[in-house]
Design a protein around this motif. Sequence first.
Motif, PDB file in Angstrom:
ATOM      1  N   GLY A 131      -1.500  -2.470  -3.995  1.00  0.00           N
ATOM      2  CA  GLY A 131      -1.756  -1.487  -5.035  1.00  0.00           C
ATOM      3  C   GLY A 131      -2.663  -0.352  -4.607  1.00  0.00           C
ATOM      4  O   GLY A 131      -2.791   0.640  -5.321  1.00  0.00           O
ATOM      5  N   ASP A 132      -3.314  -0.468  -3.442  1.00  0.00           N
ATOM      6  CA  ASP A 132      -4.169   0.625  -2.971  1.00  0.00           C
ATOM      7  C   ASP A 132      -3.316   1.828  -2.595  1.00  0.00           C
ATOM      8  O   ASP A 132      -2.149   1.690  -2.228  1.00  0.00           O
ATOM      9  N   GLU A 133      -3.938   3.008  -2.690  1.00  0.00           N
ATOM     10  CA  GLU A 133      -3.274   4.228  -2.230  1.00  0.00           C
ATOM     11  C   GLU A 133      -4.102   4.849  -1.126  1.00  0.00           C
ATOM     12  O   GLU A 133      -5.312   5.030  -1.276  1.00  0.00           O
ATOM     13  N   VAL A 134      -3.446   5.145  -0.026  1.00  0.00           N
ATOM     14  CA  VAL A 134      -4.067   5.815   1.112  1.00  0.00           C
ATOM     15  C   VAL A 134      -3.530   7.242   1.129  1.00  0.00           C
ATOM     16  O   VAL A 134      -2.319   7.449   1.038  1.00  0.00           O
ATOM     17  N   ALA A 135      -4.423   8.199   1.220  1.00  0.00           N
ATOM     18  CA  ALA A 135      -4.015   9.606   1.284  1.00  0.00           C
ATOM     19  C   ALA A 135      -4.487  10.203   2.604  1.00  0.00           C
ATOM     20  O   ALA A 135      -5.651  10.052   2.979  1.00  0.00           O
ATOM     21  N   ILE A 136      -3.574  10.851   3.291  1.00  0.00           N
ATOM     22  CA  ILE A 136      -3.882  11.551   4.541  1.00  0.00           C
ATOM     23  C   ILE A 136      -3.919  13.029   4.211  1.00  0.00           C
ATOM     24  O   ILE A 136      -2.922  13.597   3.772  1.00  0.00           O
ATOM     25  N   ILE A 137      -5.079  13.651   4.412  1.00  0.00           N
ATOM     26  CA  ILE A 137      -5.255  15.043   4.003  1.00  0.00           C
ATOM     27  C   ILE A 137      -5.757  15.880   5.185  1.00  0.00           C
ATOM     28  O   ILE A 137      -6.893  15.707   5.638  1.00  0.00           O
ATOM     29  N   PRO A 138      -4.926  16.795   5.689  1.00  0.00           N
ATOM     30  CA  PRO A 138      -5.405  17.689   6.756  1.00  0.00           C
ATOM     31  C   PRO A 138      -6.304  18.761   6.149  1.00  0.00           C
ATOM     32  O   PRO A 138      -6.078  19.209   5.023  1.00  0.00           O
TER      33      PRO A 138
ATOM     34  N   PRO B  81       2.310  19.338   5.269  1.00  0.00           N
ATOM     35  CA  PRO B  81       2.483  19.719   6.677  1.00  0.00           C
ATOM     36  C   PRO B  81       3.014  18.597   7.578  1.00  0.00           C
ATOM     37  O   PRO B  81       3.547  18.865   8.643  1.00  0.00           O
ATOM     38  N   PHE B  82       2.873  17.338   7.160  1.00  0.00           N
ATOM     39  CA  PHE B  82       3.319  16.213   7.988  1.00  0.00           C
ATOM     40  C   PHE B  82       4.676  15.665   7.556  1.00  0.00           C
ATOM     41  O   PHE B  82       5.223  14.775   8.195  1.00  0.00           O
ATOM     42  N   ARG B  83       5.241  16.186   6.487  1.00  0.00           N
ATOM     43  CA  ARG B  83       6.486  15.626   5.956  1.00  0.00           C
ATOM     44  C   ARG B  83       7.694  15.875   6.842  1.00  0.00           C
ATOM     45  O   ARG B  83       8.682  15.159   6.738  1.00  0.00           O
ATOM     46  N   ARG B  84       7.636  16.844   7.714  1.00  0.00           N
ATOM     47  CA  ARG B  84       8.758  17.046   8.643  1.00  0.00           C
ATOM     48  C   ARG B  84       8.924  15.819   9.533  1.00  0.00           C
ATOM     49  O   ARG B  84      10.025  15.521   9.981  1.00  0.00           O
ATOM     50  N   ALA B  85       7.838  15.071   9.745  1.00  0.00           N
ATOM     51  CA  ALA B  85       7.883  13.868  10.584  1.00  0.00           C
ATOM     52  C   ALA B  85       8.395  12.649   9.816  1.00  0.00           C
ATOM     53  O   ALA B  85       8.739  11.633  10.415  1.00  0.00           O
ATOM     54  N   THR B  86       8.431  12.748   8.480  1.00  0.00           N
ATOM     55  CA  THR B  86       8.859  11.602   7.659  1.00  0.00           C
ATOM     56  C   THR B  86      10.162  11.877   6.922  1.00  0.00           C
ATOM     57  O   THR B  86      10.479  11.192   5.947  1.00  0.00           O
ATOM     58  N   GLY B  87      10.898  12.877   7.364  1.00  0.00           N
ATOM     59  CA  GLY B  87      12.147  13.213   6.685  1.00  0.00           C
ATOM     60  C   GLY B  87      11.905  13.714   5.280  1.00  0.00           C
ATOM     61  O   GLY B  87      12.673  13.415   4.375  1.00  0.00           O
ATOM     62  N   THR B  88      10.834  14.426   5.070  1.00  0.00           N
ATOM     63  CA  THR B  88      10.374  15.035   3.812  1.00  0.00           C
ATOM     64  C   THR B  88       9.838  14.027   2.796  1.00  0.00           C
ATOM     65  O   THR B  88       9.554  14.389   1.660  1.00  0.00           O
ATOM     66  N   ARG B  89       9.679  12.776   3.180  1.00  0.00           N
ATOM     67  CA  ARG B  89       9.125  11.783   2.249  1.00  0.00           C
ATOM     68  C   ARG B  89       7.652  12.083   1.997  1.00  0.00           C
ATOM     69  O   ARG B  89       6.894  12.315   2.927  1.00  0.00           O
ATOM     70  N   ASP B  90       7.249  12.041   0.726  1.00  0.00           N
ATOM     71  CA  ASP B  90       5.853  12.315   0.389  1.00  0.00           C
ATOM     72  C   ASP B  90       5.039  11.049   0.150  1.00  0.00           C
ATOM     73  O   ASP B  90       3.818  11.081   0.159  1.00  0.00           O
TER      74      ASP B  90
ATOM     75  N   VAL C  20       0.853  -1.173   0.000  1.00  0.00           N
ATOM     76  CA  VAL C  20       0.000   0.000   0.000  1.00  0.00           C
ATOM     77  C   VAL C  20       0.899   1.235   0.000  1.00  0.00           C
ATOM     78  O   VAL C  20       1.853   1.310   0.781  1.00  0.00           O
ATOM     79  N   THR C  21       0.584   2.181  -0.842  1.00  0.00           N
ATOM     80  CA  THR C  21       1.319   3.443  -0.876  1.00  0.00           C
ATOM     81  C   THR C  21       0.540   4.477  -0.083  1.00  0.00           C
ATOM     82  O   THR C  21      -0.667   4.635  -0.279  1.00  0.00           O
ATOM     83  N   VAL C  22       1.222   5.172   0.806  1.00  0.00           N
ATOM     84  CA  VAL C  22       0.582   6.207   1.624  1.00  0.00           C
ATOM     85  C   VAL C  22       1.124   7.566   1.198  1.00  0.00           C
ATOM     86  O   VAL C  22       2.334   7.787   1.188  1.00  0.00           O
ATOM     87  N   TYR C  23       0.206   8.468   0.851  1.00  0.00           N
ATOM     88  CA  TYR C  23       0.574   9.840   0.518  1.00  0.00           C
ATOM     89  C   TYR C  23       0.643  10.641   1.811  1.00  0.00           C
ATOM     90  O   TYR C  23      -0.318  10.664   2.595  1.00  0.00           O
ATOM     91  N   ILE C  24       1.769  11.297   2.031  1.00  0.00           N
ATOM     92  CA  ILE C  24       1.979  12.129   3.218  1.00  0.00           C
ATOM     93  C   ILE C  24       1.868  13.595   2.794  1.00  0.00           C
ATOM     94  O   ILE C  24       2.622  14.051   1.926  1.00  0.00           O
ATOM     95  N   PRO C  25       0.950  14.353   3.394  1.00  0.00           N
ATOM     96  CA  PRO C  25       0.784  15.755   3.005  1.00  0.00           C
ATOM     97  C   PRO C  25       1.960  16.622   3.470  1.00  0.00           C
ATOM     98  O   PRO C  25       2.655  16.282   4.437  1.00  0.00           O
TER      99      PRO C  25
END
Length: 91
Positions: free
Chosen positions: A77-84, A8-17, A1-6
């Motif tokens: 193959g699903d994509e999960v998107a987290i959207i603030p 504002p939250f990328r500082r927590a993932t080392g800028t990974r999107d 599963v691919t997760v989209y990181i918005p």
Amino acid sequence: VTVYIPTPFRRATGTRDRIEVAAADVGGVLDELERGYAGLKGLVRDERGEVHHHVNIYVNSEAIDALQGLGTPLRDGDEVAIIPALAGGRR
């Protein structure tokens, strides 16, 4: 599963999107993300494990509120998107 990181939250993932995660459902995705990126803890869910009201989560562009919530099952193959939610501006 691919997760989209918005942004504002990328500082927590080392800028990974985008992050690849193996999980059976949306709740499992959030568990894995919080395990791998401690800075995400509290950004998406509250202390009870519920998604914050200002955050929306989508599976393949469909809101989990219209599906099975955190129990929404996932397939390869699903994509999960987290959207603030965006707020602000002037009247």
